[in-house]
Design an enzyme around this catalytic site. Structure first.
Site, short mmCIF file in Angstrom:
data_model
loop_
_atom_site.label_atom_id
_atom_site.label_comp_id
_atom_site.label_asym_id
_atom_site.label_seq_id
_atom_site.Cartn_x
_atom_site.Cartn_y
_atom_site.Cartn_z
N ASN A 116 -29.36 4.77 2.37
CA ASN A 116 -29.70 5.76 1.33
C ASN A 116 -30.81 5.26 0.42
O ASN A 116 -31.71 6.01 0.03
CB ASN A 116 -28.48 6.08 0.47
CG ASN A 116 -27.38 6.79 1.24
OD1 ASN A 116 -26.29 6.96 0.74
ND2 ASN A 116 -27.66 7.20 2.46
N ILE A 121 -25.11 -2.97 -8.75
CA ILE A 121 -26.37 -2.56 -8.13
C ILE A 121 -26.38 -2.94 -6.65
O ILE A 121 -26.51 -4.12 -6.29
CB ILE A 121 -27.58 -3.16 -8.88
CG1 ILE A 121 -27.49 -2.82 -10.38
CG2 ILE A 121 -28.88 -2.67 -8.28
CD1 ILE A 121 -27.34 -1.34 -10.69
N SER A 122 -26.27 -1.92 -5.79
CA SER A 122 -26.29 -2.15 -4.35
C SER A 122 -27.64 -2.75 -3.97
O SER A 122 -28.69 -2.25 -4.41
CB SER A 122 -26.11 -0.83 -3.59
OG SER A 122 -24.89 -0.23 -3.95
N ARG A 150 -1.26 5.10 22.92
CA ARG A 150 -0.06 4.45 22.39
C ARG A 150 1.19 5.21 22.84
O ARG A 150 1.34 6.41 22.52
CB ARG A 150 -0.13 4.41 20.86
CG ARG A 150 1.12 3.90 20.17
CD ARG A 150 1.33 2.42 20.42
NE ARG A 150 2.48 1.91 19.68
CZ ARG A 150 3.04 0.74 19.91
NH1 ARG A 150 2.58 -0.04 20.88
NH2 ARG A 150 4.07 0.34 19.18
N GLN A 153 4.32 16.72 18.09
CA GLN A 153 3.69 17.76 17.26
C GLN A 153 3.23 17.26 15.90
O GLN A 153 2.21 17.72 15.39
CB GLN A 153 4.67 18.92 17.08
CG GLN A 153 4.78 19.77 18.35
CD GLN A 153 5.55 21.05 18.13
OE1 GLN A 153 6.22 21.22 17.12
NE2 GLN A 153 5.46 21.95 19.08
N GLU A 200 -22.58 7.56 -6.81
CA GLU A 200 -23.46 8.75 -6.91
C GLU A 200 -22.75 9.91 -7.62
O GLU A 200 -22.95 11.07 -7.27
CB GLU A 200 -23.91 9.15 -5.50
CG GLU A 200 -25.38 9.55 -5.39
CD GLU A 200 -26.33 8.36 -5.27
OE1 GLU A 200 -25.86 7.21 -5.17
OE2 GLU A 200 -27.56 8.60 -5.31
N GLY A 201 -21.90 9.58 -8.59
CA GLY A 201 -21.12 10.59 -9.31
C GLY A 201 -19.70 10.62 -8.77
O GLY A 201 -19.49 10.90 -7.59
N ALA A 251 -15.65 11.67 -8.16
CA ALA A 251 -15.04 12.96 -7.79
C ALA A 251 -14.84 13.82 -9.04
O ALA A 251 -15.10 15.03 -9.02
CB ALA A 251 -13.71 12.71 -7.08
N ASN A 252 -14.42 13.18 -10.14
CA ASN A 252 -14.23 13.96 -11.38
C ASN A 252 -15.55 14.56 -11.87
O ASN A 252 -15.59 15.71 -12.32
CB ASN A 252 -13.66 13.06 -12.49
CG ASN A 252 -12.15 13.00 -12.46
OD1 ASN A 252 -11.53 13.56 -11.56
ND2 ASN A 252 -11.56 12.32 -13.42
C1 LIG Z 1 -19.73 -0.39 -4.29
C2 LIG Z 1 -20.48 0.26 -5.41
C3 LIG Z 1 -21.84 0.39 -5.33
C4 LIG Z 1 -22.57 0.93 -6.40
N1 LIG Z 1 -23.93 0.99 -6.33
C5 LIG Z 1 -24.63 1.37 -7.44
C6 LIG Z 1 -26.07 1.29 -7.47
O1 LIG Z 1 -26.71 0.91 -6.48
N2 LIG Z 1 -26.72 1.62 -8.60
C7 LIG Z 1 -26.05 2.04 -9.73
O2 LIG Z 1 -26.70 2.33 -10.72
N3 LIG Z 1 -24.69 2.15 -9.73
C8 LIG Z 1 -23.97 1.81 -8.62
N4 LIG Z 1 -22.60 1.88 -8.62
C9 LIG Z 1 -21.91 2.32 -9.82
C10 LIG Z 1 -21.34 3.73 -9.69
O3 LIG Z 1 -22.38 4.66 -9.69
C11 LIG Z 1 -20.36 3.89 -10.84
O4 LIG Z 1 -19.25 3.06 -10.56
C12 LIG Z 1 -19.94 5.33 -11.02
O5 LIG Z 1 -21.01 6.11 -11.49
C13 LIG Z 1 -18.78 5.45 -12.02
O6 LIG Z 1 -19.06 4.76 -13.19
P1 LIG Z 1 -18.00 3.71 -13.77
O7 LIG Z 1 -17.61 2.80 -12.67
O8 LIG Z 1 -18.56 3.11 -14.99
O9 LIG Z 1 -16.73 4.58 -14.10
P2 LIG Z 1 -16.50 5.40 -15.48
O10 LIG Z 1 -17.65 6.29 -15.76
O11 LIG Z 1 -16.05 4.48 -16.54
O12 LIG Z 1 -15.26 6.33 -15.03
C14 LIG Z 1 -13.92 5.82 -14.94
C15 LIG Z 1 -13.04 7.00 -14.54
O13 LIG Z 1 -13.11 8.00 -15.56
C16 LIG Z 1 -13.53 9.23 -15.00
N5 LIG Z 1 -14.36 9.94 -15.99
C17 LIG Z 1 -15.47 9.51 -16.64
N6 LIG Z 1 -15.95 10.46 -17.44
C18 LIG Z 1 -15.14 11.53 -17.29
C19 LIG Z 1 -15.10 12.84 -17.84
N7 LIG Z 1 -16.05 13.26 -18.70
N8 LIG Z 1 -14.10 13.67 -17.47
C20 LIG Z 1 -13.16 13.28 -16.58
N9 LIG Z 1 -13.14 12.06 -16.00
C21 LIG Z 1 -14.11 11.20 -16.37
C22 LIG Z 1 -14.30 8.88 -13.75
O14 LIG Z 1 -14.29 9.96 -12.82
C23 LIG Z 1 -13.50 7.68 -13.25
O15 LIG Z 1 -12.38 8.15 -12.55
C24 LIG Z 1 -21.87 1.39 -7.53
C25 LIG Z 1 -20.48 1.30 -7.59
C26 LIG Z 1 -19.78 0.73 -6.56
C27 LIG Z 1 -18.28 0.60 -6.68
#
Ligand SMILES: Cc1cc2nc3c(=O)[nH]c(=O)nc-3n(C[C@H](O)[C@H](O)[C@H](O)COP(=O)(O)OP(=O)(O)OC[C@H]3O[C@@H](n4cnc5c(N)ncnc54)[C@H](O)[C@@H]3O)c2cc1C
Length: 393
Positions: free
Chosen positions: A84, A153-154, A263, A274, A358-359, A361-362
Site C-alpha cells: 500500500n 510507522i510501517s 479431515r 451441516q 487506516e481508520g 472500525a469505529n
Molecule cells: C501494525 C500497525 C501499523 C500501523 N501503521 C501506521 C503507519 O504506517 N502510519 C501511521 O501514521 N499510523 C500507523 N498505524 C497507526 C494506526 O493508524 C492507529 O493505530 C489507528 O489510527 C488508531 O489510533 P490509536 O491506535 O491511537 O487508537 P485511538 O485513536 O486511541 O483509539 C482507541 C480506541 O478508541 C476508539 N475511538 C477513538 N475515537 C473514537 C470516537 N470518536 N468514537 C468512538 N470510538 C473512538 C477507536 O476506534 C479505538 O477502538 C499503525 C498501527 C498498527 C497497529
C-alpha cells in the site's frame, strides 16, 4: 458498475498471482521484506497500476491496484502494508499534491521500488484524531524544520522517503496541519523498532524528528491545508487496506475448505457435517460481499466519482469479514489451528490489523452513520486529482 474485468486488469491479476505464489510464498512469511523483494515487485510493475506511464505506471487504475493487492495479501497479508505504501499512499499523495520537483524526484523511484516509503500520521497522543498532531513544522529560510515523535510507522525503520504530517501551531487542530515529503537519510531522523503481534513482513517503528530539514518545494498542497491532503490519502489507502482484507479472508476460506475436505472425524470428512457447511457458506458469502464492496469503491475512484463513503463501507465490512474468517478457519482446524506449524495462527494474528489501521472500525462507523443521518456528508467536493478529472473524493 461493470462486473467484468478488462483484459489488462485480468493480466495484472494473473501476473500478481504468479509472482506471489512463486516469489512471496517461497519466503518465510514473517521475514521482513527487503530491498531485493521490493525492487522485484517494482520492476514487475506491481506498484504502478494506478500511476501514469511517465511515472513508471501502467495507467490501469485503482481497481487494478485493488486486484493486485488482493493477490499479494492472499499469499502474505504481512506484505500488504508495504504494498500500500509503495503502490498507493506515498507516491499517489505526492503525485496529487506535490510540486513538479517533488513529483519528479520521488514518484517514479517509489513506484519502481528503488526507494522505500512510509507515512507518518500517528503520534503518542494523536491516533484516530489526526487534528491533534503535535509534531511541529517551522519555516526557516528556504526550508522547514520538523520536531516531534511519530509512532506505529510501517516501514519506518527502512524508508528512504516519508510523508510527514505536522502542525504550524499545536492546538490549532485542522487549520494548522501541513503535509511534507521528507528525505529520511539526514541528521535528526531516528527510528526505534516496535515489537508487534502480526504483519511481521512489514516492521513498524517509532520515529524521532529532531530538527529534520525539509525543502519548501516538498510541501504537499498549501501551507496549513494538510488535513485535506491527509483525507484524500486515507480515502485511497482504505481501498488498498480493504483489498488486502479480502485477500486474507480468501486465504482463510481456501484453507478452511481444504482442511474440511481432508479431515476425517466420526468416519467422515468434517466437510460432510451441516454445521461445518454452514460455517463455510457464511464465509463464502462474507468474502464475496466484501469483495464487491471493495470493487465498487475502486471502480468509483476510477470513474472520478466520489468514493469516501464507499471506501469507508468497504474498509469496515472487509475488516469485520477477515477477522470473522480467521476465527472461523481456526475453529474448523480445531487444535491444528492453534499450532505454530500451520498458517492459520498467522492469519489470526494478521487479520486484526484490518480493524485498526487506516481508520479504526469505529471511525468507519462514525463516518458511515454521520452520512446516513445527514449530519456530515461523506462524499463532499475535493480538489481535482493529478489528471484533472472530476475527483470529488
Ligand atoms: C501494525 C500497525 C501499523 C500501523 N501503521 C501506521 C503507519 O504506517 N502510519 C501511521 O501514521 N499510523 C500507523 N498505524 C497507526 C494506526 O493508524 C492507529 O493505530 C489507528 O489510527 C488508531 O489510533 P490509536 O491506535 O491511537 O487508537 P485511538 O485513536 O486511541 O483509539 C482507541 C480506541 O478508541 C476508539 N475511538 C477513538 N475515537 C473514537 C470516537 N470518536 N468514537 C468512538 N470510538 C473512538 C477507536 O476506534 C479505538 O477502538 C499503525 C498501527 C498498527 C497497529
Amino acid at each position: 458498475m461493470d462486473f467484468g474485468l478488462r483484459q489488462d486488469q485480468r493480466m495484472a491479476q494473473r501476473e500478481a498471482r504468479c509472482f506471489a505464489r512463486r516469489e512471496i510464498a517461497a519466503r518465510p512469511a514473517d521475514r521482513p521484506a527487503d530491498n531485493a523483494l521490493v525492487g522485484k515487485m517494482g520492476q514487475l510493475g506491481l506498484f504502478g497500476c494506478a500511476f501514469p506511464e511517465e511515472y513508471g505506471g501502467a495507467e490501469s487504475g485503482f481497481l487494478t491496484h485493488s486486484l493486485v493487492c488482493e493477490e499479494i495479501s492472499t499469499v502474505n497479508s504481512g506484505l500488504r502494508p508495504l504494498f500500500n505504501l509503495q503502490g498507493m499512499t506515498v507516491p499517489y499523495t505526492i503525485l496529487q499534491w506535490g510540486s513538479a520537483a517533488a513529483k519528479e524526484r520521488y514518484v517514479r523511484s517509489l513506484v519502481l521500488g528503488e526507494k522505500l516509503g512510509c507515512t507518518c500520521f500517528s503520534e503518542p497522543h494523536a491516533g484516530s484524531d489526526i487534528a491533534a498532531i503535535e509534531t511541529t513544522i517551522t519555516a526557516c529560510g528556504d526550508h522547514f524544520l520538523l520536531n516531534g515523535t511519530k509512532t506505529w510507522i510501517s516501514n519506518g525503520h527502512a524508508a528512504d522517503v516519508a510523508l510527514v504530517y505536522a502542525t504550524m501551531e499545536p492546538g490549532s487542530r485542522h487549520r494548522g496541519l501541513c503535509a511534507v515529503v521528507v528525505d529520511t537519510h539526514q541528521p535528526g531522523w531516528s527510528s526505534r523498532a516496535i515489537p508487534k503481534l502480526g504483519d511481521h513482513a512489514t516492521p513498524i517503528a517509532e520515529i524521532h524528528l529532531d530538527g529534520v530539514r525539509v525543502p519548501k518545494e516538498n510541501l504537499l498542497g498549501d501551507l496549513g491545508r494538510g488535513f485535506t491532503v491527509a483525507m484524500t490519502a486515507l480515502d485511497r489507502g482504505r481501498i488498498s487496506v480493504a483489498s488486502g482484507a479480502v485477500g486474507l479472508a480468501q486465504a482463510c476460506l481456501d484453507a478452511a475448505v481444504e482442511y474440511a475436505r481432508r479431515r476425517n472425524q466420526f468416519g467422515h470428512p468434517i466437510a460432510t457435517y451441516q454445521l461445518i457447511k454452514g460455517t463455510i457458506a457464511e464465509m463464502v458469502a462474507d468474502v464475496d460481499g466484501a469483495r464487491l464492496l471493495v470493487r465498487r469503491a475502486a471502480w468509483r475512484a476510477d470513474q472520478g466519482q466520489p468514493f469516501t463513503r464507499e471506501a469507508a463501507i468497504a474498509k469496515f465490512v472487509a475488516g469485520e469479514t477477515v477477522v470473522r474468517a480467521a476465527g472461523r478457519t481456526m475453529e474448523i482446524f480445531g487444535g491444528m489451528g492453534y499450532s505454530l506449524d500451520m498458517p492459520v495462527e498467522r492469519f489470526y494474528r494478521d487479520a486484526k490489523l484490518y480493524q485498526i489501521g487506516e481508520g479504526t472500525a469505529n471511525i468507519m462507523k462514525i463516518l458511515i452513520a454521520n452520512d446516513a443521518l445527514g449530519l456530515k456528508k461523506a462524499n463532499r467536493s475535493r480538489p481535482p486529482n493529478f489528471a484533472g478529472t472530476t475527483d470529488l473524493a
